[in-house]
Design a protein around this motif. Structure first.
Motif, mmCIF file in Angstrom:
data_model
loop_
_atom_site.group_PDB
_atom_site.id
_atom_site.type_symbol
_atom_site.label_atom_id
_atom_site.label_comp_id
_atom_site.label_asym_id
_atom_site.label_seq_id
_atom_site.Cartn_x
_atom_site.Cartn_y
_atom_site.Cartn_z
ATOM 1 N N PRO A 1 0.699 -1.507 -0.259
ATOM 2 C CA PRO A 1 0.228 0.170 0.201
ATOM 3 C C PRO A 1 1.038 1.016 -0.258
ATOM 4 O O PRO A 1 0.224 2.558 -1.017
ATOM 5 N N SER B 1 -5.557 -6.463 2.076
ATOM 6 C CA SER B 1 -5.040 -5.105 2.631
ATOM 7 C C SER B 1 -5.099 -4.299 1.558
ATOM 8 O O SER B 1 -5.780 -2.838 1.932
ATOM 9 N N THR C 1 -7.972 -0.493 1.306
ATOM 10 C CA THR C 1 -7.240 0.978 1.196
ATOM 11 C C THR C 1 -7.442 1.481 -0.155
ATOM 12 O O THR C 1 -8.077 2.250 -0.062
ATOM 13 N N GLN D 1 -11.367 2.703 0.848
ATOM 14 C CA GLN D 1 -11.071 4.335 1.994
ATOM 15 C C GLN D 1 -12.011 5.377 1.237
ATOM 16 O O GLN D 1 -12.794 5.335 2.322
ATOM 17 N N PHE E 1 -1.658 1.418 7.847
ATOM 18 C CA PHE E 1 -1.187 0.489 7.116
ATOM 19 C C PHE E 1 0.015 -0.712 7.547
ATOM 20 O O PHE E 1 -0.960 -1.506 7.396
#
Length: 345
Positions: A116, A192, A196, A199, A288
């Protein structure tokens, strides 16, 4: 205190994920694809929607307000993550809870934490701050712990007879298990990436009155739909290929009992990301790094279950010391990453 609360929520999520596979051990007479599909329907469809509707006001409206490109990317990462989830179950079969979780989720922690900020172009900023360097140090400690856990697996392979290995893990196969674990660890990190990418969806949920602790529940509805697509397609294919679709109505085995244990496993699995989302909301500018915390806690708790279930019975003292050192370093990495977030605050 917010960082401490975030670490606590990540620990609860890690406990849920490290424990979810236990109810599957109580399922009798069903093939892997049958119980994985039934549990998955709870964890990827029922639980996300029920808890999403309970915690995200106007959830359907929030989804309608979200740009189609955002939903598409989140769903896409969910599809890829689903392939990791499929092979994750195989890694547990071949390596057991402690070694399988340590290797698979350790790799998942590395990719899920680093990609990320690499994607956002902010990795250089991390190196330039004390908090960022502390978090990267914690990640390095986690990687070292993973390598040592892998070493423990090799020692176990060399020192135990085939009968001893299969006495604790029925289908133990180090070569197959490590190969599957590498693929699963890399693809599982797509969760993950999906969080991200989602969001903007979390921001819309907050604007519609959602408690900050629960904004990620709106994202999970979309990500897990992608995971369900991949897993259901493969499990149904195996049901047809292996003629295991008869499992669900086979009078020789207690179908209701199996469904209950599958549902319990699926609900426990979902709670890992329910609590992960709550912890994620408390981690400040370095959110993160929560992925590393989450993975490390899962490894710690699953290793605890592996030891309690005697998966390392008959292993040499050197092997036991090695796996204990690896697990200890993984746990230490959570402290280092947590301190890095504290410095950021």
């Amino acid at each position: 205190m917010l960082v401490v609360l975030g670490v606590l929520f990540h620990a609860l999520g890690g406990f849920a994920s490290g424990s979810f596979y236990l109810p599957y051990k109580k399922v009798n007479g069903w093939s892997w694809e049958s119980y994985w599909l039934v549990g998955g329907l709870v964890s990827w469809l029922v639980a996300p929607w029920v808890l999403g509707l309970l915690t995200v006001p106007h959830l359907l409206g929030v989804l309608r307000q979200t740009p189609g490109s955002t939903l598409a990317w989140v769903y896409f990462w969910g599809l890829l993550w689903g392939t990791g989830g499929l092979t994750f179950g195989l890694a547990m079969r071949y390596l057991g809870l402690s070694l399988g979780m340590a290797f698979t989720l350790g790799l998942c922690a590395v990719f899920g934490t680093l990609v990320p900020p690499l994607w956002a172009g902010t990795l250089g900023q991390l190196v330039g701050t004390a908090s960022g360097r502390c978090i990267l140090l914690g990640l390095g400690v986690c990687v070292l712990g993973i390598v040592i856990c892998g070493r423990a697996g090799l020692l176990k392979e060399k020192t135990q007879t085939q009968a001893e290995k299969r006495g604790t893990i029925a289908e133990f196969d180090l070569r197959k298990g490590l190969g599957v674990a590498v693929f699963s660890g890399i693809m599982s990190a797509c969760m993950s990436f999906g969080l991200t990418a989602g969001q903007p969806l979390a921001t819309l949920a907050a604007a519609n009155g959602t408690n900050p602790l629960f904004v990620n529940n709106a994202i999970l509805v979309v990500i897990l739909a992608g995971g369900l697509t991949t897993n259901a397609a493969w499990c149904l294919y195996l049901n047809v290929k292996n003629h295991s679709y008869t499992d669900y109505l086979n009078p020789s085995f207690p179908a209701l009992r199996n469904v209950v244990f599958c549902a319990l496993a699926g609900l426990t699995w979902y709670f890992q990301f329910f609590f992960y989302g709550m912890g994620d909301s408390q981690m400040g500018p370095y959110r993160f790094s929560g992925w590393t915390l989450h993975m490390a806690f899962i490894i710690a708790f699953s290793s605890m279950w592996g030891l309690l279930l005697h998966e390392w019975r008959g292993a040499s003292r050197l092997t036991l010391r090695t796996i204990s050192l690896g697990i200890g370093l993984v746990v230490l990495s959570t402290v280092v990453v947590g301190y890095g977030n504290y410095l950021a605050e």
